[in-house]
Design an enzyme around this catalytic site. Sequence first.
Site, mmCIF file in Angstrom:
data_model
loop_
_atom_site.group_PDB
_atom_site.id
_atom_site.type_symbol
_atom_site.label_atom_id
_atom_site.label_comp_id
_atom_site.label_asym_id
_atom_site.label_seq_id
_atom_site.Cartn_x
_atom_site.Cartn_y
_atom_site.Cartn_z
ATOM 1 N N GLN A 259 0.849 -1.180 0.027
ATOM 2 C CA GLN A 259 0.157 0.061 -0.055
ATOM 3 C C GLN A 259 0.921 1.106 0.097
ATOM 4 O O GLN A 259 0.332 2.387 -0.576
ATOM 5 C CB GLN A 259 -1.072 0.079 1.192
ATOM 6 N N HIS A 262 1.918 2.776 -3.341
ATOM 7 C CA HIS A 262 0.758 3.572 -4.082
ATOM 8 C C HIS A 262 0.961 4.901 -4.168
ATOM 9 O O HIS A 262 1.042 5.701 -5.402
ATOM 10 C CB HIS A 262 -0.606 3.086 -3.686
ATOM 11 N N HIS A 328 -8.355 -2.218 3.673
ATOM 12 C CA HIS A 328 -8.018 -3.544 3.726
ATOM 13 C C HIS A 328 -7.532 -3.966 5.209
ATOM 14 O O HIS A 328 -6.826 -3.214 5.726
ATOM 15 C CB HIS A 328 -6.839 -3.789 2.900
ATOM 16 N N ASP A 361 -6.127 -7.470 -4.625
ATOM 17 C CA ASP A 361 -6.133 -6.456 -5.751
ATOM 18 C C ASP A 361 -6.245 -6.667 -7.118
ATOM 19 O O ASP A 361 -6.625 -5.940 -8.104
ATOM 20 C CB ASP A 361 -4.861 -5.528 -5.591
ATOM 21 N N HIS A 420 -54.407 14.274 0.699
ATOM 22 C CA HIS A 420 -53.851 12.806 1.072
ATOM 23 C C HIS A 420 -55.104 11.895 1.573
ATOM 24 O O HIS A 420 -55.422 10.942 0.973
ATOM 25 C CB HIS A 420 -52.666 12.845 1.927
#
Length: 433
Positions: A259, A262, A328, A361, A420
């Site tokens: 991670q 990234h 995750h 992934d 109504h």
Amino acid sequence: MNRLDTRNPDFAQQFHALHDWDANLDPQIEERVREIVAAVRDRGDAALREYTERFDGLHTDSSVDLEIPRNHWEQALHGLEPGQRAALEKAAQRIRSYHEHQRSTSWTFTETDGTVLGQRILPLSRVGIYVPGGKAAYPSSVLMNAIPAHVAGVQEIIMTVPTPQGQVNPWVLAAAAIAGVDRVFCVGGAQAVAALAYGTESVPAVDKIVGPGNIYVATAKRMVFGRVGIDMIAGPSEILVISDSSAPAEWLAWDLLSQAEHDELAQSILISWDDEHIESVLTAVDTALAVLDRAPIARKSWADRGAVIRVRDRGEACTIADRIAPEHLELAVADPEDWLADIHNAGAIFMGIHSCEALGDYVAGPNHVLPTGGSARFSSALGVYDFIKRSSLIHVSPAGAAQLGRIAEGLAQGEGLTAHARSAACRIPKAGS
């Protein structure tokens, strides 16, 4: 890298600083995105071309098509090495198989008086998929976004992808050919989101926009919500690993860095109660960083946002995991099934030491578009259900109208809504009729 310990008196303050960090702090971003969205809404392709040239370095005058022709996708697919193509196709097959289990069907039931109630489920007509193309190319995102839409029966899938300097990753185009995408446009950023939301001369307006992107993309999606649907506001990627020391330290180091590589804003956290194991993982992370291709990005992410949280026991580990509500969650423990009852908030749960997040992934099957920033408390992974709409069906019988009309009349009178009340009352048979 932040080191926290639940035994320390200042743990609550440290955890608050770690968990409540906000990446969306620049008010100028919203102002800039608002300008871009308004320009594309008002000037269509002309604005789209200006921003594409300015931000991507791609000159697109009126004679240049913003759409990437389908034969280019096919060329990209046929140009892949056989092993690469096989990997994409196998991943697509597994993703499709998983999402086919999410299909929903319309249903009805009939009450004793003949009234029929139910729900009709239909796919959206047209959706837009945003695929990132800045610091890395993500063919996996094409598969994860397009395949559930295709399984849902969406009539037309439009994809946008930024093409810096006119370059588009062939894997991305090949993935579009495999996943059932209908059209691809070489635009990105907030301007792509605006084009999908409002439509331009080239890019058709869609009903919903899905897919991750940077802060400009996320801000634009938030801004156009209501005009179109969106999947979620995605923040930086996150992984939380809970380990009882049953997994090799080297494995967990790579999991954490999967991670961190990234984005500098991505967050990787390790939770354990084993001091020796913690130190082993930290050593393994340092070793891995020395050989990682994207080491500068991963190193900054790990230094600024990474963390190790030393807890007393399993109970504290679960409590903290639920407070974080990670995108995750890896349960790198001996008996992960025994933990599930105590875990309530996570986008995806990877169970056991062999279930690394990287498999999710790409190829495990479940979707990798997941809630971030703690939104797993109330949000879920992207799926087929994000590409359908549900309409209630109400077919009241004469006998049902007589009974329900009296109830509705009374409730409407209590709310002071005369029309109504009379609308319901006129369906009630008059005495003797």
